[in-house]
Scaffold this motif. Structure first.
Motif, mmCIF file in Angstrom:
data_model
loop_
_atom_site.group_PDB
_atom_site.id
_atom_site.type_symbol
_atom_site.label_atom_id
_atom_site.label_comp_id
_atom_site.label_asym_id
_atom_site.label_seq_id
_atom_site.Cartn_x
_atom_site.Cartn_y
_atom_site.Cartn_z
ATOM 1 N N THR A 1 0.641 -0.911 0.147
ATOM 2 C CA THR A 1 0.273 -0.061 0.055
ATOM 3 C C THR A 1 1.446 1.216 -0.153
ATOM 4 O O THR A 1 1.883 1.093 1.005
ATOM 5 C CB THR A 1 -1.336 -0.045 1.162
ATOM 6 O OG1 THR A 1 -1.574 -1.151 1.715
ATOM 7 C CG2 THR A 1 -1.521 1.064 1.217
ATOM 8 N N ALA A 2 0.942 2.239 -0.860
ATOM 9 C CA ALA A 2 1.119 3.024 -0.718
ATOM 10 C C ALA A 2 0.494 4.086 0.382
ATOM 11 O O ALA A 2 0.044 4.096 0.409
ATOM 12 C CB ALA A 2 0.630 4.151 -2.476
ATOM 13 N N PRO A 3 1.715 4.689 1.252
ATOM 14 C CA PRO A 3 1.267 5.704 2.372
ATOM 15 C C PRO A 3 0.732 6.975 1.568
ATOM 16 O O PRO A 3 0.496 7.878 0.598
ATOM 17 C CB PRO A 3 2.345 5.804 3.171
ATOM 18 C CG PRO A 3 3.375 5.669 2.229
ATOM 19 C CD PRO A 3 3.129 4.658 0.911
ATOM 20 N N ASP A 4 -0.694 7.378 2.178
ATOM 21 C CA ASP A 4 -1.401 7.803 2.451
ATOM 22 C C ASP A 4 -1.459 9.595 3.502
ATOM 23 O O ASP A 4 -1.711 8.711 4.598
ATOM 24 C CB ASP A 4 -2.170 8.708 0.853
ATOM 25 C CG ASP A 4 -3.360 7.534 1.402
ATOM 26 O OD1 ASP A 4 -3.575 7.521 2.326
ATOM 27 O OD2 ASP A 4 -3.544 7.132 0.864
ATOM 28 N N ILE A 5 -2.781 10.576 3.690
ATOM 29 C CA ILE A 5 -2.940 11.090 4.519
ATOM 30 C C ILE A 5 -4.119 9.548 5.639
ATOM 31 O O ILE A 5 -4.339 10.355 6.695
ATOM 32 C CB ILE A 5 -3.073 12.752 4.365
ATOM 33 C CG1 ILE A 5 -3.394 13.233 6.206
ATOM 34 C CG2 ILE A 5 -4.568 13.142 4.016
ATOM 35 C CD1 ILE A 5 -2.658 13.448 6.795
ATOM 36 N N SER A 6 -4.763 9.949 4.835
ATOM 37 C CA SER A 6 -5.737 8.470 5.601
ATOM 38 C C SER A 6 -5.214 7.276 6.487
ATOM 39 O O SER A 6 -5.682 7.011 7.090
ATOM 40 C CB SER A 6 -6.604 7.873 4.146
ATOM 41 O OG SER A 6 -5.902 7.208 3.117
ATOM 42 N N SER A 7 -3.589 6.597 5.931
ATOM 43 C CA SER A 7 -2.410 5.501 6.593
ATOM 44 C C SER A 7 -2.128 5.666 7.622
ATOM 45 O O SER A 7 -1.563 5.601 8.392
ATOM 46 C CB SER A 7 -1.730 5.052 5.758
ATOM 47 O OG SER A 7 -0.432 5.950 5.707
ATOM 48 N N LEU A 8 -2.047 7.246 8.642
ATOM 49 C CA LEU A 8 -1.468 8.405 8.957
ATOM 50 C C LEU A 8 -1.841 7.606 10.510
ATOM 51 O O LEU A 8 -0.741 7.290 11.490
ATOM 52 C CB LEU A 8 -2.057 9.553 9.213
ATOM 53 C CG LEU A 8 -1.641 10.707 10.854
ATOM 54 C CD1 LEU A 8 0.615 10.308 10.444
ATOM 55 C CD2 LEU A 8 -1.442 12.142 10.649
ATOM 56 N N ARG B 1 -12.240 1.008 3.590
ATOM 57 C CA ARG B 1 -12.889 1.919 3.429
ATOM 58 C C ARG B 1 -12.015 3.030 3.389
ATOM 59 O O ARG B 1 -12.377 4.140 3.713
ATOM 60 C CB ARG B 1 -13.345 2.691 5.220
ATOM 61 C CG ARG B 1 -14.355 1.136 5.221
ATOM 62 C CD ARG B 1 -14.828 1.475 6.883
ATOM 63 N NE ARG B 1 -15.747 0.896 7.484
ATOM 64 C CZ ARG B 1 -16.409 0.609 8.607
ATOM 65 N NH1 ARG B 1 -16.447 2.076 9.365
ATOM 66 N NH2 ARG B 1 -17.346 -0.295 8.789
ATOM 67 N N ARG B 2 -10.387 2.915 2.660
ATOM 68 C CA ARG B 2 -9.849 3.458 3.050
ATOM 69 C C ARG B 2 -10.073 5.029 1.452
ATOM 70 O O ARG B 2 -10.088 5.745 1.621
ATOM 71 C CB ARG B 2 -8.205 3.218 2.216
ATOM 72 C CG ARG B 2 -7.175 4.321 1.204
ATOM 73 C CD ARG B 2 -6.064 3.422 1.011
ATOM 74 N NE ARG B 2 -5.119 4.251 1.495
ATOM 75 C CZ ARG B 2 -3.472 4.201 0.636
ATOM 76 N NH1 ARG B 2 -3.015 2.656 0.279
ATOM 77 N NH2 ARG B 2 -2.870 5.004 0.117
ATOM 78 N N SER B 3 -10.866 4.601 0.339
ATOM 79 C CA SER B 3 -10.875 4.800 -0.263
ATOM 80 C C SER B 3 -12.155 6.147 -0.601
ATOM 81 O O SER B 3 -12.184 7.598 -1.123
ATOM 82 C CB SER B 3 -11.762 4.533 -1.996
ATOM 83 O OG SER B 3 -13.107 3.633 -1.152
ATOM 84 N N SER B 4 -13.053 6.651 0.767
ATOM 85 C CA SER B 4 -13.772 7.498 0.996
ATOM 86 C C SER B 4 -13.208 8.245 2.751
ATOM 87 O O SER B 4 -14.000 9.507 3.404
ATOM 88 C CB SER B 4 -15.291 6.320 1.415
ATOM 89 O OG SER B 4 -14.951 5.842 2.207
ATOM 90 N N MET B 5 -12.492 8.210 3.290
ATOM 91 C CA MET B 5 -11.473 8.323 4.016
ATOM 92 C C MET B 5 -11.342 10.105 4.755
ATOM 93 O O MET B 5 -12.058 10.866 5.559
ATOM 94 C CB MET B 5 -10.924 7.714 5.146
ATOM 95 C CG MET B 5 -10.956 6.671 5.737
ATOM 96 S SD MET B 5 -9.416 6.189 5.709
ATOM 97 C CE MET B 5 -9.736 3.472 6.564
ATOM 98 N N TRP C 1 -7.967 18.197 7.881
ATOM 99 C CA TRP C 1 -7.424 18.726 8.363
ATOM 100 C C TRP C 1 -7.327 17.360 9.493
ATOM 101 O O TRP C 1 -6.755 17.873 10.918
ATOM 102 C CB TRP C 1 -8.398 20.374 8.474
ATOM 103 C CG TRP C 1 -7.887 20.714 10.042
ATOM 104 C CD1 TRP C 1 -8.839 20.847 10.713
ATOM 105 C CD2 TRP C 1 -6.772 20.848 9.863
ATOM 106 N NE1 TRP C 1 -8.175 21.598 12.148
ATOM 107 C CE2 TRP C 1 -6.920 21.190 11.626
ATOM 108 C CE3 TRP C 1 -5.343 20.999 9.611
ATOM 109 C CZ2 TRP C 1 -5.533 21.917 12.263
ATOM 110 C CZ3 TRP C 1 -4.479 22.011 10.653
ATOM 111 C CH2 TRP C 1 -4.408 22.083 11.965
ATOM 112 N N SER C 2 -9.273 16.472 9.749
ATOM 113 C CA SER C 2 -8.833 16.219 10.608
ATOM 114 C C SER C 2 -7.757 14.745 11.225
ATOM 115 O O SER C 2 -7.670 15.187 12.405
ATOM 116 C CB SER C 2 -9.933 15.276 10.776
ATOM 117 O OG SER C 2 -11.558 16.138 10.386
ATOM 118 N N PHE C 3 -7.305 14.275 9.889
ATOM 119 C CA PHE C 3 -5.812 13.183 10.353
ATOM 120 C C PHE C 3 -4.253 14.351 10.405
ATOM 121 O O PHE C 3 -3.568 13.332 11.157
ATOM 122 C CB PHE C 3 -5.598 12.978 8.871
ATOM 123 C CG PHE C 3 -6.743 12.134 8.630
ATOM 124 C CD1 PHE C 3 -6.371 10.702 8.655
ATOM 125 C CD2 PHE C 3 -7.861 12.167 7.227
ATOM 126 C CE1 PHE C 3 -7.617 10.080 8.385
ATOM 127 C CE2 PHE C 3 -9.249 11.510 6.767
ATOM 128 C CZ PHE C 3 -8.636 10.258 7.153
#
Length: 362
Positions: free
Chosen positions: A114-121, A316-320, A327-329
């Protein structure tokens, strides 16, 4: 070659110079000078044999554990090397070290696919919190016998790890495991700020109880340890509880969540009750006492929870980002490190207080 020849001759019980031409010894005249120049290896201390409960200060004695203690006051390296020695803390250390390796392995498998992005924080912070509590706990159990100050300071650090793990679980459950109906409830917006406060309170109350009460510990000490942590857990697990109560359990991820909750309840039981050693004093010293069983169930809880969180994240990653907002992340990530700072300062202040108290007693 020369060294190998000498060692071989000595092992055979023969004079290493008996078959050497005297004239050739002149070529070895540089060896004494060379040995003086080369640095010598330090002598490593050897872990001492374990001792009985009567041979260690009262602070280190555990109820119904009569043997397997390591002597206090030895060099730090002795306690490090005792990792490979059987004593009454061996399984407490190894269970968490092996669990930390399993967490790292699971993280590696996740990162490789998986490529990391803000949703994986939040997932990375949850993993970091698990590694923190596992490594801090293992260090405390391995090194705490060094001195009374080391005992207090290391277990204060252990409580920091527990508090961070509570908040790391809250982040993962809030962002990955919560249903929309739960998020819109009155509890949804309060989960993270309340868990932040309860996690810090859990760390503070555990440090206070550890420093305040001496053996034999009164029951209220256990209340200081358990009540804030239990309140934090009830709050942290509320998104998962909502799913278990409203959805069928035929989903593998919900079965993992149910297992994780069951393992944690078992862990809480053995943390609060000294069984089986209470019924078999001295027979569970090295293997089988309550705190070791508590560690085993905590490891199972952590592994099941991490797998469930990873599965929820992938689903659920696609919609997080759309659901929570970017900003919440970022704010959640910042709050994790603010909590780490608050708990670390609390542990440091309590350690200083204990140090002054021990100096007065001396």
């Amino acid at each position: 070659m020369v060294c190998g020849y000498i060692i071989t001759m000595l092992r055979a019980g023969r004079d290493p110079l008996s078959s050497v031409d005297v004239s050739s010894i002149k070529h070895l005249s540089f060896l004494p000078h060379l040995l003086r120049v080369l640095p010598s290896l330090p002598t490593l201390p050897r872990p001492q044999a374990t001792v009985l409960t009567s041979d260690v200060p009262a602070l280190f004695r555990e109820p119904y554990i009569l043997s397997g203690y390591r002597p206090a006051g030895q060099p730090w390296l002795c306690y490090v090397l005792s990792l490979f020695q059987w004593h009454n803390e061996s399984l407490n250390v190894w269970t968490h070290l092996l669990a930390a390796a399993a967490v790292l392995l699971r993280l590696g498998l996740f990162v490789s696919g998986t490529a990391p992005d803000i949703s994986s924080l939040p997932l990375y912070l949850h993993t970091l919190s698990a590694l923190t509590y596992l490594s801090f706990s293992a260090s405390a159990h391995l090194l705490q016998s060094r001195s009374e100050l080391a005992h207090y300071s290391l277990f204060f650090l252990d409580y920091v790890g527990v508090a961070l793990y509570q908040y790391g679980c809250a982040l993962a459950h809030y962002f990955y495991c919560a249903e929309e109906a739960w998020r819109r409830s009155s509890l949804g917006p309060l989960l993270l700020p309340l868990t932040f406060l309860l996690s810090w309170l859990s760390c503070t109350s555990c440090c206070f109880a550890k420093a305040r009460y001496r053996r034999p510990y009164p029951f209220r000490r256990k209340l200081f340890q358990m009540v804030p942590s239990c309140l934090a857990y009830v709050l942290v697990i509320s998104p998962v509880t909502h799913r278990l109560l409203t959805q069928p359990w035929n989903q593998p991820v919900l079965q993992l969540h149910a297992l994780h909750m069951a393992f944690l309840m078992q862990a809480a039981f053995f943390f609060s009750c000294p069984v089986p050693e209470r019924f078999f004093p001295g027979r569970c010293d090295i293997m089988g006492h309550a705190h070791q069983i508590f560690h085993v169930f905590m490891v199972l809880c952590t592994v099941c929870q991490m797998e469930a969180v990873c599965q929820d994240f992938m689903e659920r990653r696609s919609s997080m980002v759309d659901v929570h907002g970017e900003w919440s992340f970022w704010s959640a990530g910042g709050s994790f490190f603010v909590l780490a700072l608050c708990c670390a300062l609390t542990a440091a202040l309590m350690s200083k207080r204990v140090q002054r108290q021990l100096e007065k007693e001396e």
